[in-house]
Enzyme design. Structure first.
Site, PDB file in Angstrom:
ATOM      1  N   CYS A 174      43.134  41.189  34.388  1.00 15.63           N
ATOM      2  CA  CYS A 174      42.676  42.007  33.047  1.00 15.63           C
ATOM      3  C   CYS A 174      43.232  43.260  33.174  1.00 15.63           C
ATOM      4  O   CYS A 174      44.439  43.630  33.326  1.00 15.63           O
ATOM      5  CB  CYS A 174      41.371  41.839  32.887  1.00 15.63           C
ATOM      6  SG  CYS A 174      40.873  42.319  31.085  1.00 15.63           S
ATOM      7  N   ASP A 231      44.224  33.623  24.234  1.00 14.72           N
ATOM      8  CA  ASP A 231      43.755  34.991  24.510  1.00 14.72           C
ATOM      9  C   ASP A 231      43.453  35.692  23.108  1.00 14.72           C
ATOM     10  O   ASP A 231      44.389  35.937  22.436  1.00 14.72           O
ATOM     11  CB  ASP A 231      44.652  35.548  25.576  1.00 14.72           C
ATOM     12  CG  ASP A 231      44.130  36.935  26.019  1.00 14.72           C
ATOM     13  OD1 ASP A 231      43.585  37.657  25.435  1.00 14.72           O
ATOM     14  OD2 ASP A 231      44.402  37.189  27.461  1.00 14.72           O
ATOM     15  N   HIS A 263      41.391  34.546  27.361  1.00 10.48           N
ATOM     16  CA  HIS A 263      41.417  35.832  28.280  1.00 10.48           C
ATOM     17  C   HIS A 263      40.289  35.103  29.569  1.00 10.48           C
ATOM     18  O   HIS A 263      39.178  34.676  29.257  1.00 10.48           O
ATOM     19  CB  HIS A 263      40.971  36.912  27.633  1.00 10.48           C
ATOM     20  CG  HIS A 263      41.198  37.918  28.298  1.00 10.48           C
ATOM     21  ND1 HIS A 263      42.537  38.585  28.539  1.00 10.48           N
ATOM     22  CD2 HIS A 263      40.413  38.926  28.871  1.00 10.48           C
ATOM     23  CE1 HIS A 263      42.434  39.591  29.104  1.00 10.48           C
ATOM     24  NE2 HIS A 263      41.160  39.924  29.456  1.00 10.48           N
TER      25      HIS A 263
END
Length: 293
Positions: A174, A231, A263
């Site tokens: 991330c 995502d 995600h």
């Protein structure tokens, strides 16, 4: 931080936090023990992977950097020298138990893995209750240049603790996925990187003057990007643009997109976890490091 940057960051992390109604009392103690921010809710205990430290030397240490002592978590085989080194870069939530577990998983494969608390100057995300506060009061204040220098210091520290300076890799998740791309353009000694769903583009700012799409032609090491087709915060157009930029620059990097993954699909402590894609991504990471490091 510009409005567009704020929107992009918020979208990238919204998928970590599906709407849920729950009582705080049941999980606050667990979150604190694992180092999770209160913003990390709910924790999905049924899918959490727990890697023991048997046969490992694992624990906490500090690395001297500009502005203080940088806390780190490290894990390595209990025996051996000249070990390949992997820098493990956190999400916005800090070096919590999932990140520490990733270090132990890598140590079980023969690596010296270390995860630095890269926000230590700006604040402690575990004390904050929502993503917006973490982004505005901590993440937005962390300069990329500071992160690059801290990672350099960690690599130097590893070389004095049995690591092989000539076999250096990085992986990040991330927020850390974006950092993995940037570090590959920063450090000419890096041998390989794996970026898990790291943001690729955005509006420039004083602290984040460039993004991965801007440095694709400057990568010093091959980077494997792992992304989810579902995502909510990283458009597939950005992923394709990065793929084209790498190709145009003639760089030996690669990007894999898992069409049905959201995600944070590797985050086994979150509802976003997707076991099949996470396991395939981990296999690809190990193969990538074995080939290049």
């Amino acid at each position: 931080m510009s409005e567009r940057t704020t929107e992009l960051d918020q979208a990238a992390f919204d998928s970590l936090l599906p709407a849920a109604q729950m009582n705080r009392r049941g999980f606050v103690t667990t979150l604190a023990a694992a180092g999770f921010a209160l913003a990390v809710q709910p924790v999905q205990a049924s899918t959490v992977i727990s890697t023991d430290a048997s046969g490992l030397d694992a624990g906490s240490a500090t690395v001297k950097v500009s502005g203080g002592e940088l806390p780190i978590y490290y894990a390595r085989p209990a025996q051996g020298d000249k070990l390949p080194v992997v820098l493990v870069v956190q999400e916005i939530f800090g070096v919590h138990e999932h990140i520490r577990d990733v270090c132990r998983r890598l140590a079980k494969q023969g690596y010296l893995a270390l995860a630095p608390e890269l926000f230590f100057r700006q604040g402690d995300p575990t004390k904050l209750e929502n993503v917006a506060d973490i982004l505005s009061s901590i993440v937005s204040k962390v300069p990329d240049a500071q992160v690059m220098a801290d990672l350099d210091a960690c690599a130097e520290w590893a070389a004095t603790r049995g690591g092989d300076a000539a076999r250096l890799a990085i992986t990040g998740f991330c927020w850390g996925g974006r950092i993995a791309w940037l570090y590959a353009a920063h450090n000419p000694r890096l041998k390989a990187g794996v970026a898990w769903y790291g943001r690729l583009d955005g509006a420039p700012s004083d602290n984040q003057p460039r993004h991965p799409i801007d440095i694709a032609a400057n990568l010093n090491a091959p980077v494997l990007g792992l992304y989810g087709g579902q995502d909510q915060g990283i458009p597939l157009d950005d992923v394709e643009a990065m793929r084209e930029a790498i190709k145009a620059a003639g760089k030996p990097s690669d990007i894999v997109v898992y069409p049905d993954a959201p995600h944070a699909f590797h985050a086994d402590y979150r509802p976003s976890f997707r076991k099949t894609e996470a396991e395939d991504g981990w296999k690809r990471l190990l193969e990538w490091f074995s080939k290049n490091v």
